[in-house]
Every structure is written in C-alpha cells, then in structure tokens.
Design a protein around this motif. Sequence first.
Motif, short mmCIF file in Angstrom:
data_model
loop_
_atom_site.label_atom_id
_atom_site.label_comp_id
_atom_site.label_asym_id
_atom_site.label_seq_id
_atom_site.Cartn_x
_atom_site.Cartn_y
_atom_site.Cartn_z
N ARG A 7 -47.15 31.58 10.61
CA ARG A 7 -45.87 31.00 10.78
C ARG A 7 -46.38 30.47 12.40
NH1 ARG A 7 -40.24 31.80 10.15
NH2 ARG A 7 -39.17 31.39 12.07
N GLY A 9 -41.87 26.99 13.69
CA GLY A 9 -41.20 27.94 12.53
C GLY A 9 -42.06 27.69 11.39
N ARG A 10 -42.87 26.57 11.12
CA ARG A 10 -43.01 26.07 9.78
C ARG A 10 -44.36 27.33 9.38
NH1 ARG A 10 -44.61 20.02 9.75
NH2 ARG A 10 -42.44 20.07 11.04
N THR A 11 -44.49 27.54 8.04
CA THR A 11 -45.56 28.45 7.54
C THR A 11 -46.73 27.52 7.23
OG1 THR A 11 -43.80 29.95 6.82
CG2 THR A 11 -46.07 30.32 5.94
#
Lengths: 294, 294
Positions: free
Chosen positions: A264, A268-270
């Motif tokens: 992460r 907030g993006r994976t």
Amino acid sequence: MRNFSETNITDAVLERIAGAGDPRIKQVSEALVRHLHAFVREIRPTQKEWEYGIDFLTRTGHMCDDKRQEFILLSDTLGVSMLVDAINHPVPDGATETTVLGPFFVQAAPEKQNGDDISGPMQGDPMIVTGSVSTADGKPLAGAVVDVWHSDNDGYYDVQQLDEIGDLAMRARFHTDANGRFHFWSIKPAAYPIPHDGPVGEMLEAQGRHPWRPAHVHFMISAAGFEQLVTHVFVAGDKYLDSDVVFGVKDSLIHDFVHCPPGRAPDGRTVESAYYHLNYDFGLKRAASNARAA
Amino acid sequence: MRNFSETNITDAVLERIAGAGDPRIKQVSEALVRHLHAFVREIRPTQKEWEYGIDFLTRTGHMCDDKRQEFILLSDTLGVSMLVDAINHPVPDGATETTVLGPFFVQAAPEKQNGDDISGPMQGDPMIVTGSVSTADGKPLAGAVVDVWHSDNDGYYDVQQLDEIGDLAMRARFHTDANGRFHFWSIKPAAYPIPHDGPVGEMLEAQGRHPWRPAHVHFMISAAGFEQLVTHVFVAGDKYLDSDVVFGVKDSLIHDFVHCPPGRAPDGRTVESAYYHLNYDFGLKRAASNARAA
Ligand SMILES: [Cu+2]
Ligand SMILES: [Fe+3]
Ligand SMILES: [Fe+3]
C-alpha cells in the motif's frame, strides 16, 4: 583623448561611458570595464590567448539554440549562477533554500492532476513524490503552482531525447489542494553529466573537473504574494553531492528517497513492485510587496 | 563541499579548479573567477539582469559569422583590444607604434606590384601612398611584406559590399623594393561607424557613445627576424581623432594626407586631377629570437 597605454586606457574608457543616461547602465558598465581590465592586466594575455578567448566566446554563442544554452552552462560551472542566486535569495527561517534553475526548464509544462503518473513512455524505478507548500511560518498554501522536472534513470531529460520519445515526460505542473499538498508518480532520477561536448566541456576538462551533477528533482513553486521558489531536492547518498559541477547542493535540500516494498503506497494505491518515496515540505518567502499582508 | 553562500562560493570554485593540469590554464581560470565574482558582487545583479547578460552574450555570439566578428567589436569598444595590444607591444625608439587589427582584415589579400592602383571599381578622391620600412635604427628592409586595407569615400570596406562590387578592393599585399620602399594608388578613406546594428551598437547607445572611427589606412608589415607590425595611419584633422570608438589613436600615427594639385605625382606619373599624398616611414622592432642579429 589619444595615446592610450597600459596605464591610462582604463580611465579613458571610464571617461567615455561617464555620459550614459541610465545610472544603472553607467554603474554596471563602469564595474565591467574595471574588473575586465584588471583581469587582463593580471593575466597579461598574449595576442594568441586573446584570439583564443574571442574564439571560445564565439563558439559558446554558436552552441546556443532553443534546446541548448551554453552561456548558462558557463555561468553555472563558474559559480556565477549560484552567486547571483545567493545575492537575490536570502532565505528567512522556515523558507526553503534556493538553487540554480538549470538549462532544462521548459515554460509550458503539461498540467497534471494530483496522483497522476508523469513518467510517460520512460522505464525506471517507480517513485512517488508527496509534498506540501506553506508559508515560512507553516500556514498551508492552497492553489500554489508546482512545476516539477527531472531526468530519467540514465540521467537524460525529455528535451534531450524528444526525437525518440516524441513528447515531454517526467515534467508537469500541479496545483496544491485545500491542505497545500500535492503528489505524483514518476521514475527515480539519476545523476547526470551536464552537456559537455561544447566549449564548457572543453573548459571543465582543461580545469581537471568532472561534468556531473548529483541526482535531483527540480521544483519551481509560485503562489500569489510570495517569491517564486526555484530549487531542487537531491537524492541523499549520491556520490556527487560534494562535487556538483554547478555548486548547487545545500544540506537542507538533500533528502532520503526511501526505498519501499510492494504494497500500500502513501496515496492509498496498492503497488506490485518496490518503489521510492520522496516527501518534502516547502516553505515560501513572502514577497516584499506583500509585507503588509504578513 | 556544499552550502555555498555569497561569502564562500568564490573559494569553492577556486578550490575546484586547483587541479588544472596546465599551470597557465589554472592561472587564467583563477583570475577569471576572482574578477568575475568581484564584478557580480559589486553590481549585485537581479535575476532579470543576469538573464539580460546571458541573452546579450548569446546574441553577440549569434551575430558572428565569417564576415562579422561581434566579440572583437565588443573587445575593441571596451578598450580590451588596445589594452592587450599595449601589454604585448612596448615600442622601442624608432619603431612604429601599434594599434588594433580591427574586424576587416582578410588573410589572403591580392598580391600587387609597387605603383599599382588598388581601388578597383571604387570611385573617390585619388590618393597615392608612398612609404618605407626599416629597422628601428633606420636600416632599410628590402622584401618586407606590406598588407594594406582601408575604407572607401563613404566609410565602407570591400567586404561590407562584396555583393555589389564582386571582388576585394582597396586591399592588397606589396613587397618593399631594394631600398625598403613601397608605393601604390587608391582612393582616400573616410571616417566610418563600426557596424552598430547588433548588441555592441545597443551597448554603445546605452552608454551614450557614438560608433565612429576617424579615417585611416591599415598596415600590417612583416619581415623575417622582426615583430609583425599591426597599425593604422590616421588622417590628420579628422573630427573623431579624440573620440575613436575603439581607443586606437596615437599622435605618432596621425599624418597629413597632403592635398596636391594635378601634375607630376611623387611616382613620376602625370595626373590630371588633384590627389592626396600620404608618405609614412615605418620602423620594425626586432623579434626577441633575433636579438643576436641586432
Ligand atoms: Cu576585478
Ligand atoms: Fe537537473
Ligand atoms: Fe578600419
């Protein structure tokens, strides 16, 4: 006046320009003549050396076009650009230090949204840059304009390889959000040599110097009522931090580009691969004309 | 080394070039950095003024081609060319004084015979030039090479109007005869402004200066074992003798161009119109390497 010799020619030239209408032009012209003549008197050039100087300046001018500014490189490598920067930008507590603009700035960078990836077709180690813009005393500045530009993994800017990549990349303009923050994805920049196939490269070699700059990301940040900030953030640990060919490094501008495992990311993006994270907080200096508002 | 400020950047640059391999390059580079930084510290340029300086130098370079040398004009008008000339050419008694080469010299001037008329297609007041070349102590030098070049009645050189006149004119190379003498016919030169439609013209105007040079004939004289003499002879009475834009006038180089009535000329020829006559005797300085022969 006639019969100029080594001892009286400087006064003769000063007398000739004493009638300059604009007092600033008079002041600059007089200082130029005094220092230039003092330089010539000190080194006592032969006629051949004077010819070399004329030829060096001529070739430097001929090297300049819309993609290359050899006189800026000359100013940078002789420490003049940083001296002019220091004279013009005393930095109050809390404001970010400045450094050289460099020759790779482009006026009309593409407008991007926070979170965009600006690497375009370039391959390299992913990097997320997060940051904030505030006043020197820490109040967030919303809507500040943040221009960023940096090199690729091999140390080349977009404008040095436009023929191959077709369009600008690793370069964009962002606006800070309501909290004075911005963020974007790109690839990690590398150290690079300034263009050294011209007269400036010839000078560096003769002076026994390398042409390298430590890896960095350029920032130019503007907000109404504040002095425009022109600076870089340098990658901590770079081997050229102490020998930057243009003398641009300041400790406060060196920062960790943290190597992070897949997972992460700060936005907030994976992400599926490891990436680098630079977070830097910029402080702007109030413009003189904005003193009342302080 | 990092964190360069107005007070420590000069030493930082000097330290960086301390490793230059060639001692002369080291000396010149160090002097350049010291005087250039002192100039910048004295005038404290704004960022805009620095940009003007970069642009001025760039435009000066772009103005240079095989017919125009704007950096030589800049050196000439700032008194640097005459200073370099003075440093390199101390003149012993009996030797002719030197002055600037100027931007209109051409390497391969046409070879002419004594007595030839070199005015080509140009119209103007006829002029005969007679002269001698000798050692500083008065011994005639046979076979000396005498390059001459001068402007037309309107103040233009051949190279400035090649499109119209098609070939070089008012320019030639002679050899002195067994008595060290030479002579030729041409037309009387006029005062002229140096080319002032470029950056140097812009500078002169800002400095409140005119761009004019008093009328003159250029001479470059060479003989084995002697220093090459680069000089002019100026027309006595010219109104720009005291304000030559390139500071080139010396009293010993001003000479009457005598107005003579029609009749028998100094070379024995009968001429039908009035003409001017310049006679000048040149003295060459022995080359340092020729000291034994003195
Ligand atoms: Cu100086
Ligand atoms: Fe850069
Ligand atoms: Fe001339």
